[in-house]
Design a protein around this motif. Structure first.
Motif, PDB file in Angstrom:
ATOM      1  N   LEU A 194     -10.046   8.772  19.685  1.00 51.07           N
ATOM      2  CA  LEU A 194     -10.364   7.931  18.531  1.00 51.07           C
ATOM      3  C   LEU A 194      -9.655   6.582  18.631  1.00 51.07           C
ATOM      4  O   LEU A 194     -10.252   5.525  18.388  1.00 51.07           O
ATOM      5  CB  LEU A 194      -9.958   8.639  17.229  1.00 51.07           C
ATOM      6  CG  LEU A 194     -10.832   9.842  16.846  1.00 51.07           C
ATOM      7  CD1 LEU A 194     -10.159  10.669  15.764  1.00 51.07           C
ATOM      8  CD2 LEU A 194     -12.219   9.375  16.387  1.00 51.07           C
ATOM      9  N   ASN A 195      -8.398   6.629  18.991  1.00 52.84           N
ATOM     10  CA  ASN A 195      -7.634   5.378  19.092  1.00 52.84           C
ATOM     11  C   ASN A 195      -8.147   4.481  20.216  1.00 52.84           C
ATOM     12  O   ASN A 195      -7.812   3.300  20.265  1.00 52.84           O
ATOM     13  CB  ASN A 195      -6.146   5.674  19.297  1.00 52.84           C
ATOM     14  CG  ASN A 195      -5.460   6.109  18.010  1.00 52.84           C
ATOM     15  OD1 ASN A 195      -5.995   5.882  16.925  1.00 52.84           O
ATOM     16  ND2 ASN A 195      -4.295   6.718  18.122  1.00 52.84           N
ATOM     17  N   ASN A 196      -8.912   5.042  21.122  1.00 49.22           N
ATOM     18  CA  ASN A 196      -9.426   4.254  22.243  1.00 49.22           C
ATOM     19  C   ASN A 196     -10.925   3.995  22.140  1.00 49.22           C
ATOM     20  O   ASN A 196     -11.592   3.746  23.149  1.00 49.22           O
ATOM     21  CB  ASN A 196      -9.085   4.933  23.568  1.00 49.22           C
ATOM     22  CG  ASN A 196      -7.613   4.759  23.912  1.00 49.22           C
ATOM     23  OD1 ASN A 196      -7.197   3.694  24.366  1.00 49.22           O
ATOM     24  ND2 ASN A 196      -6.821   5.788  23.652  1.00 49.22           N
ATOM     25  N   GLY A 197     -11.462   4.084  20.924  1.00 52.92           N
ATOM     26  CA  GLY A 197     -12.831   3.613  20.692  1.00 52.92           C
ATOM     27  C   GLY A 197     -13.943   4.575  21.032  1.00 52.92           C
ATOM     28  O   GLY A 197     -15.065   4.139  21.351  1.00 52.92           O
ATOM     29  N   ALA A 198     -13.680   5.881  20.944  1.00 55.77           N
ATOM     30  CA  ALA A 198     -14.777   6.835  21.141  1.00 55.77           C
ATOM     31  C   ALA A 198     -15.835   6.612  20.047  1.00 55.77           C
ATOM     32  O   ALA A 198     -15.506   6.248  18.924  1.00 55.77           O
ATOM     33  CB  ALA A 198     -14.242   8.265  21.053  1.00 55.77           C
TER      34      ALA A 198
END
Ligand code: SAH
Length: 405
Positions: free
Chosen positions: A246-250
């Motif tokens: 989530l923190n990496n833009g999934a």
């Protein structure tokens, strides 16, 4: 002192610094050691080969000192100086790895045999150390371990929590209970950072010591490939891989675990990271279900990144065949359903399943589906989970990053 004498020719592994003595190698026991007592180990010519924790069971002695740098005290335990030496060395190694850092304040400080302390795990969460004794000898030394931790950590640690009731041997007649062993008692829960991602960890109610620190590097890797992907995180526990994704833009993340406690904590962890992930919560789905059932009901092509990180299917060698079948079934189901061009991160943390056996299981799983599958990377545990070169069994976490056409 109390001694264990080995059969002729059974000292070879010990001379190669393997720290376990199996009961079948023991010729005689002199004296009547209590469970967990530190005994001398003698070759058949009575030369001393080292000192270790005695225990009834298949591993009769776990060696603490090969070169006799320290000898046991009269109470049958290693002296405080021994614990300070080993823990001091473990701390130096973590410092050399840059742990802790401003981005990561949770890590493994003692990894059993890998830190010359067989039967002992110490995980650090901020300023609390959570220790887990897997042998009677370690359980009986908890006060010394705790004192050594406080002395060596030079203010880094405030408290030590003993989480051994589920891991120390129940048959040894020990009075097993969990709780703080230091004068200062903290909470049972804290917030930690791992590579800049935040997590609640509860060491009293959580699994193992509270968090699976052994997936740190693998979570970072999943984060690096998550952008724009629809991620399925199976056996998610408290959402380690999910938060990184989530923190990496999934594009979306679905997390599945059969434990309701884990799923509740997962939801809190996703909330905790919302700011960082800017609106991630709408893209996250938390599901309490059996992973295989969930996969079976999942439409093919819905997910193009999957993480499959089951609990150890083989806790002992005698259940190896069943475990390999389970890995095959699970991976066949994942490979069969992942979208074309999908990335599959699949793991085994069973010590009894070696890398070759795991790869063979995944290979037959792929063959069952008939899809084109390529190995992009072979994965393992992070550097704060070191493996003694003399104890290859310590290399327990195996993983594959696969590209499925
Ligand atoms: N990947 C996790 C750690 C997984 S530990 C992390 O990064 O933190 C294994 C998890 O599998 C545990 O949380 C356990 O509750 C869960 N589990 C065990 N059996 C399961 C099953 N049949 N289906 C789904 N989850 C299961």
């Amino acid at each position: 002192m109390t001694s264990v004498i080995l059969k002729r020719g059974r000292d070879e592994s010990l001379r190669r610094f393997h720290p376990w003595i199996f009961s079948g190698a023991v010729d005689a026991v002199e004296g009547s050691p209590y469970e967990g007592e530190t005994v001398a180990v003698l070759a058949c010519d009575r030369s001393c080969l080292g000192f270790g924790h005695y225990q009834k069971g298949s591993i009769a002695v776990r060696i603490l000192s090969f070169n006799r740098d320290f000898i046991p005290s009269d109470d049958g335990r290693m002296p405080l100086a021994f614990w300070e030496d080993r823990i001091g060395k473990a701390l130096s190694m973590r410092r050399a790895l840059g742990l802790p850092s401003s981005a990561t304040d949770c890590y493994r400080l003692v990894h059993g045999e890998g830190d010359s302390l067989p039967g002992l795990i110490v995980d650090v969460y901020g300023d609390v150390a959570v220790l887990q004794a897997h042998s009677a000898g370690m359980y009986l030394s908890v006060d010394l371990v705790s004192e050594a931790l406080m002395r060596c950590s030079a203010g880094l640690l405030k408290a030590v929590y003993n989480k051994s009731s589920a891991t120390a041997p129940h048959k040894a007649g020990l009075d097993l209970c969990d709780g703080y062993v230091t004068a200062y008692e903290g909470q049972d829960e804290g917030t930690v950072k791992e590579n800049g991602n935040q997590f609640y960890v509860n060491w009293a109610s959580g699994q193992k010591t509270g968090f699976f620190l052994d997936q740190r590097d693998n979570r970072e890797l999943v984060g690096a490939y998550a952008r724009g992907r629809n991620v399925l995180n199976l056996f998610c526990y408290t959402g380690g891989f999910s938060v990184y994704a989530l923190n990496n833009g999934a594009a979306s993340v679905t997390s599945v675990d059969s434990s309701q406690t884990a799923v509740d904590m997962l939801r809190r962890n996703v909330e905790l990271n919302i700011c960082q992930a800017s609106g991630s919560v709408g893209r996250h789905d938390a599901v309490c279900a059996d992973a295989l059932d969930y996969l079976r009901d999942t439409e093919a092509g819905k997910f193009d990144l999957m993480v499959v990180d089951p609990p150890a299917f083989a806790k002992h060698r005698d259940v190896l065949d069943n475990a390999l079948r389970a890995y095959r079934r699970l991976n066949a189901s994942a490979i069969g359903r992942i979208a074309p061009g999908g990335l599959l991160f699949t793991y085994s943390c069973s010590q009894a399943v070696d890398r070759r056996a795991f790869e063979l299981a995944v290979f037959s799983a792929a063959a069952q589906t008939g899809r084109s599958v390529r190995i992009l990377r072979r994965l393992t545990q992070p550097a704060d989970h070191p493996v003694s070169i003399y104890h290859p069994e310590g290399d327990y976490l195996k993983g594959l990053m696969l590209y499925v056409e």
